[in-house]
Design an enzyme around this catalytic site. Structure first.
Site, PDB file in Angstrom:
ATOM      1  N   HIS A 197       0.853  -1.383   0.250  1.00 35.18           N
ATOM      2  CA  HIS A 197      -0.311   0.025   0.168  1.00 35.18           C
ATOM      3  C   HIS A 197       1.225   1.407  -0.227  1.00 35.18           C
ATOM      4  O   HIS A 197       0.580   2.455  -0.033  1.00 35.18           O
ATOM      5  CB  HIS A 197      -1.246  -0.086   1.247  1.00 35.18           C
ATOM      6  CG  HIS A 197      -1.770  -1.214   0.683  1.00 35.18           C
ATOM      7  ND1 HIS A 197      -2.700  -1.747   0.342  1.00 35.18           N
ATOM      8  CD2 HIS A 197      -2.215  -1.765   2.246  1.00 35.18           C
ATOM      9  CE1 HIS A 197      -3.608  -2.861   0.431  1.00 35.18           C
ATOM     10  NE2 HIS A 197      -3.388  -3.041   1.623  1.00 35.18           N
ATOM     11  N   HIS A 234      -5.993  -7.237   0.163  1.00 34.65           N
ATOM     12  CA  HIS A 234      -6.159  -6.232  -0.190  1.00 34.65           C
ATOM     13  C   HIS A 234      -5.524  -6.098  -1.152  1.00 34.65           C
ATOM     14  O   HIS A 234      -4.334  -6.160  -1.717  1.00 34.65           O
ATOM     15  CB  HIS A 234      -5.822  -5.196   0.995  1.00 34.65           C
ATOM     16  CG  HIS A 234      -6.209  -5.706   2.365  1.00 34.65           C
ATOM     17  ND1 HIS A 234      -5.754  -6.843   3.319  1.00 34.65           N
ATOM     18  CD2 HIS A 234      -7.553  -5.138   3.258  1.00 34.65           C
ATOM     19  CE1 HIS A 234      -6.665  -6.394   4.442  1.00 34.65           C
ATOM     20  NE2 HIS A 234      -7.773  -5.682   3.728  1.00 34.65           N
ATOM     21  N   ASP A 260      -4.689 -13.014   4.780  1.00 38.98           N
ATOM     22  CA  ASP A 260      -5.797 -11.924   5.321  1.00 38.98           C
ATOM     23  C   ASP A 260      -6.955 -12.524   4.643  1.00 38.98           C
ATOM     24  O   ASP A 260      -8.316 -12.278   4.050  1.00 38.98           O
ATOM     25  CB  ASP A 260      -5.525 -10.487   5.590  1.00 38.98           C
ATOM     26  CG  ASP A 260      -4.683 -10.297   4.089  1.00 38.98           C
ATOM     27  OD1 ASP A 260      -4.992 -10.495   3.527  1.00 38.98           O
ATOM     28  OD2 ASP A 260      -4.739  -9.451   4.272  1.00 38.98           O
ATOM     29  N   ASP A 271      -2.608 -11.228  -1.470  1.00 37.25           N
ATOM     30  CA  ASP A 271      -3.489 -10.602  -0.031  1.00 37.25           C
ATOM     31  C   ASP A 271      -4.526  -9.937  -0.229  1.00 37.25           C
ATOM     32  O   ASP A 271      -5.345  -9.389  -1.064  1.00 37.25           O
ATOM     33  CB  ASP A 271      -2.070  -9.618   0.580  1.00 37.25           C
ATOM     34  CG  ASP A 271      -2.709  -8.655   1.590  1.00 37.25           C
ATOM     35  OD1 ASP A 271      -2.293  -9.456   2.378  1.00 37.25           O
ATOM     36  OD2 ASP A 271      -3.842  -7.307   2.134  1.00 37.25           O
TER      37      ASP A 271
HETATM   38 ZN   LIG Z   1      -3.695  -6.999   3.386  1.00 40.10          ZN
END
Ligand SMILES: [Zn+2]
Length: 300
Positions: free
Chosen positions: A120, A159, A234, A157
């Site tokens: 990120h 995200h 996750d 992931d």
């Molecule tokens: Zn994540």
């Protein structure tokens, strides 16, 4: 011998009440040693990274402000960690861990970092517990030093790898593939070279189908000579942030699919950990342990 980057700064303690599971960075190596997957000889300790390798990826102004601890309150809030010299140093060590693990992978086929996957972080800002983008720093390091010609980022992931997507937008020597929960953070997605946004509640079968329908095709068309695998856990059903429903077996099969494809196509792979926010730390550690066990059994 499998080389694994780890430093005690990875588990730098956060202020009381902070909910990020920092202890996984000490518990994971402990578990891997305890069960005999790794021995002390597998680990190496990266130092801080030379600034010139950060400048390939991040803007000078952002790096300077980070170094002087001069980010705005909004920027610090977006990151979610307190801005301290220790945490900035920690991310530089992690980035170097990924770079050095990647160089080991060129020799051994696989290399690991017990942290990283900080996808990120954008070229000019941090977000979501990420200050520096170790994936992008590693890809740029390998390319700039002409160690490889085409890098594939496989970001699994839950995200989206939004920072990585922004950094490599329009690049033809890096392919960013992100498979994530469509409704998970970040809510405003960036455009990767290929995004697969999965619906809430996606389980093992559908998830693995999406992976096996896309990854072999990317390998065939893009012909990468290096793979960076962000193997966040996750995606587990037990995760408190993720909206997917993978079991530990599904996760293990995912890791096996990626590593087996890389190995069979003779593409060196560097694995970095990514996120994991299950309520029980045991589920996070078990989730991350699969990829180390598989690397040992497939390569050594
Ligand atoms: Zn994540």
């Amino acid at each position: 011998m499998l080389k694994v980057a780890w430093s005690n700064v990875y588990a730098h303690p956060l202020p009381e009440g902070h909910r990020f599971p920092m202890e996984k960075y000490s518990l994971l190596p402990e578990q891997l040693l305890y069960e005999g997957t790794l021995t002390e000889g597998n680990f190496f300790t990266p130092g801080s990274i030379d600034e010139r390798w950060l400048l390939n990826t991040h803007h000078r102004d952002y790096l300077d402000r980070l170094e002087r601890l001069e980010l705005s309150r909004a920027e610090i809030r977006a990151i979610g960690f307190p801005l301290t010299a220790e945490l900035v140093h920690r991310e530089k060590v992690i980035a170097n861990g990924s770079v050095r693990a990647a160089v080991y992978a060129l020799q051994d086929g696989v290399g690991m970092n017990i942290a990283g996957g900080t996808h990120h972080a954008f070229s000019d800002r941090g977000e979501g517990f990420c200050l520096l983008n170790d994936i992008a720093i590693t890809a740029n390091y390998l390319l700039e030093n002409q160690l490889v010609r085409r890098v594939l980022v496989v970001d699994m992931d839950v995200h989206q790898g939004n920072g990585t997507a922004e950094i490599f937008r329009g690049r033809t020597d890096v392919f960013t593939f992100s498979m994530h929960g469509e409704k998970n953070f970040p809510h405003r997605k960036e455009k990767s070279h290929l995004d697969i946004g999965l619906s809430d509640g996606t389980g093992d079968r559908e998830y693995l189908c999406a992976l096996t329908a896309n990854l072999p095709k990317i390998l065939e068309v893009f012909e990468p000579d290096f793979l960076i695998y962000q193997c966040g856990v996750d995606v587990l059903a037990s995760d408190q942030l993720g909206r997917l429903q993978l079991s530990q077996n599904g996760l293990k099969e995912r890791d096996e699919t990626v590593l087996t494809l890389a190995k069979n196509n003779r593409i060196p792979v560097m694995c970095c950990m990514g996120g994991g926010y299950s309520k029980r730390i045991k589920d996070i550690i078990e989730g991350h342990a699969h990829v180390f066990r598989l690397a040992q059994s497939l390569y050594f």
